[in-house]
Design a protein around this motif. Structure first.
Motif, mmCIF file in Angstrom:
data_model
loop_
_atom_site.group_PDB
_atom_site.id
_atom_site.type_symbol
_atom_site.label_atom_id
_atom_site.label_comp_id
_atom_site.label_asym_id
_atom_site.label_seq_id
_atom_site.Cartn_x
_atom_site.Cartn_y
_atom_site.Cartn_z
ATOM 1 N N SER A 46 26.136 -25.549 0.419
ATOM 2 C CA SER A 46 26.759 -24.336 -0.117
ATOM 3 C C SER A 46 27.196 -24.569 -1.562
ATOM 4 C CB SER A 46 27.970 -23.945 0.727
ATOM 5 O OG SER A 46 29.010 -24.890 0.566
ATOM 6 N N ILE A 47 27.346 -23.477 -2.290
ATOM 7 C CA ILE A 47 27.834 -23.579 -3.668
ATOM 8 C C ILE A 47 29.220 -24.214 -3.674
ATOM 9 C CG2 ILE A 47 28.623 -22.232 -5.651
ATOM 10 C CD1 ILE A 47 26.272 -20.335 -5.140
ATOM 11 N N GLY A 48 30.033 -23.872 -2.700
ATOM 12 C CA GLY A 48 31.364 -24.463 -2.601
ATOM 13 C C GLY A 48 31.321 -25.964 -2.402
ATOM 14 N N SER A 49 30.365 -26.406 -1.599
ATOM 15 C CA SER A 49 30.220 -27.834 -1.363
ATOM 16 C C SER A 49 29.816 -28.566 -2.639
ATOM 17 C CB SER A 49 29.172 -28.085 -0.273
ATOM 18 O OG SER A 49 29.001 -29.471 -0.041
ATOM 19 N N ILE A 50 28.933 -27.955 -3.413
ATOM 20 C CA ILE A 50 28.505 -28.569 -4.678
ATOM 21 C C ILE A 50 29.681 -28.696 -5.624
ATOM 22 C CG2 ILE A 50 27.041 -28.292 -6.722
ATOM 23 C CD1 ILE A 50 25.001 -26.893 -4.869
ATOM 24 N N TYR A 51 30.478 -27.628 -5.733
ATOM 25 C CA TYR A 51 31.660 -27.691 -6.598
ATOM 26 C C TYR A 51 32.677 -28.707 -6.076
ATOM 27 C CZ TYR A 51 30.299 -23.786 -9.566
ATOM 28 O OH TYR A 51 29.644 -22.988 -10.487
ATOM 29 N N HIS A 52 32.768 -28.828 -4.763
ATOM 30 C CA HIS A 52 33.693 -29.796 -4.170
ATOM 31 C C HIS A 52 33.311 -31.228 -4.554
ATOM 32 C CE1 HIS A 52 36.196 -31.907 -1.269
ATOM 33 N NE2 HIS A 52 35.121 -32.512 -0.818
ATOM 34 N N HIS A 53 32.022 -31.520 -4.504
ATOM 35 C CA HIS A 53 31.560 -32.879 -4.786
ATOM 36 C C HIS A 53 31.492 -33.184 -6.291
ATOM 37 C CE1 HIS A 53 30.217 -32.909 -0.562
ATOM 38 N NE2 HIS A 53 30.245 -34.213 -0.681
ATOM 39 N N PHE A 54 31.133 -32.180 -7.094
ATOM 40 C CA PHE A 54 30.803 -32.465 -8.491
ATOM 41 C C PHE A 54 31.575 -31.638 -9.519
ATOM 42 C CE2 PHE A 54 27.025 -33.213 -5.832
ATOM 43 C CZ PHE A 54 26.841 -34.571 -6.049
ATOM 44 N N LYS A 55 32.362 -30.677 -9.078
ATOM 45 C CA LYS A 55 33.202 -29.825 -9.938
ATOM 46 C C LYS A 55 32.415 -28.731 -10.651
ATOM 47 C CE LYS A 55 36.813 -33.245 -10.750
ATOM 48 N NZ LYS A 55 37.628 -33.970 -11.750
ATOM 49 N N ASP A 56 31.273 -29.090 -11.264
ATOM 50 C CA ASP A 56 30.489 -28.091 -11.987
ATOM 51 C C ASP A 56 29.072 -28.621 -12.220
ATOM 52 O OD1 ASP A 56 30.789 -29.992 -14.006
ATOM 53 O OD2 ASP A 56 32.321 -28.844 -15.067
ATOM 54 N N ARG A 57 28.257 -27.826 -12.912
ATOM 55 C CA ARG A 57 26.867 -28.200 -13.175
ATOM 56 C C ARG A 57 26.800 -29.513 -13.955
ATOM 57 N NH1 ARG A 57 23.687 -27.385 -17.666
ATOM 58 N NH2 ARG A 57 21.413 -27.250 -17.323
ATOM 59 N N GLU A 58 27.656 -29.656 -14.932
ATOM 60 C CA GLU A 58 27.671 -30.883 -15.724
ATOM 61 C C GLU A 58 27.987 -32.086 -14.851
ATOM 62 O OE1 GLU A 58 30.704 -32.632 -18.879
ATOM 63 O OE2 GLU A 58 29.589 -30.914 -19.697
ATOM 64 N N GLY A 59 28.864 -31.894 -13.877
ATOM 65 C CA GLY A 59 29.212 -32.974 -12.975
ATOM 66 C C GLY A 59 28.039 -33.411 -12.124
ATOM 67 N N VAL A 60 27.203 -32.457 -11.708
ATOM 68 C CA VAL A 60 25.990 -32.789 -10.942
ATOM 69 C C VAL A 60 25.054 -33.617 -11.812
ATOM 70 C CG1 VAL A 60 23.993 -31.884 -9.711
ATOM 71 C CG2 VAL A 60 26.172 -30.680 -9.566
#
Length: 201
Positions: A46-60
């Motif tokens: 989920s988008i929420g899971s991605i933000y949870h793990h990495f905070k934002d696109r730059e974090g990914v």
């Protein structure tokens, strides 16, 4: 305790799936087209899971960049620290990098692409510390050979440019599709040239 371990494992697997999906999307469309929504769709997270793990696109992007470097650096560190003479170590170091590029073209392409962008600026201090520790290990291995006069005494940045510069240039061309010289031939030619450039007869 067992539940926590299962949760940690599930979280790690989800993180890995997100980064694997990011690398696939990069290979297909390039860095500029990476979007959280597409990463979510491709990874199943989920988008929420991605933000949870990495905070934002730059974090990914930073996480993938960092993990790719860890994979590469560990191979390089092992290759040189196992050698006990200067020539074998320097040549194996160069060959190991080119071999890593050959075996991991998507990760190598991603590293080169991300290095040219401003998106990692927020993480410059972390990257500097990480790379500095790696090169400290390498320079520590080189130090006895420099002190004995077998290797040229140069500033650290010069060793990086001379030892890795030719391998980086060839790798960029090879990854870009120029395959007139095989990777195996390049490993031998570049390793020999680097050795001649930094050792003292």
């Amino acid at each position: 305790m067992l539940l926590n371990k299962k949760q940690d494992l599930a979280s790690q697997l989800r993180r890995t799936k997100i980064l694997d999906a990011t690398l696939l999307l990069f290979s297909e469309n390039g860095l500029s087209q990476l979007r959280i929504a597409e990463i979510s769709k491709r990874s199943g997270a989920s988008i929420g899971s991605i933000y949870h793990h990495f905070k934002d696109r730059e974090g990914v992007i930073y996480a993938l960049y960092h993990d790719s470097f860890v994979d590469c650096f560990e191979q390089l560190r092992q290759s040189i620290l196992e050698e006990t003479d200067a020539e074998s170590g320097i040549k194996r170091f160069v060959v190991s990098y080119l071999q890593w590029v050959f075996e991991n073209p998507a990760q190598a392409s991603f590293i080169y692409a991300a290095s040219q962008e401003e998106i990692l600026r927020r993480h410059q201090d972390e990257l500097h510390a990480f790379k500095s520790q790696f090169y400290l290990d390498i320079f520590s291995w080189m130090s006895p050979f420099i002190q004995s006069g077998e290797l040229l005494a140069l500033p650290p940045w010069a060793y990086d440019a001379i030892i890795m510069g030719p391998a980086h240039e060839f790798s960029r061309r090879w990854l870009g599709g120029l395959r007139d010289l095989s990777m195996e031939e390049a490993q031998s030619i570049i390793a020999d040239a680097v050795w001649r450039a930094i050792h003292i007869d």
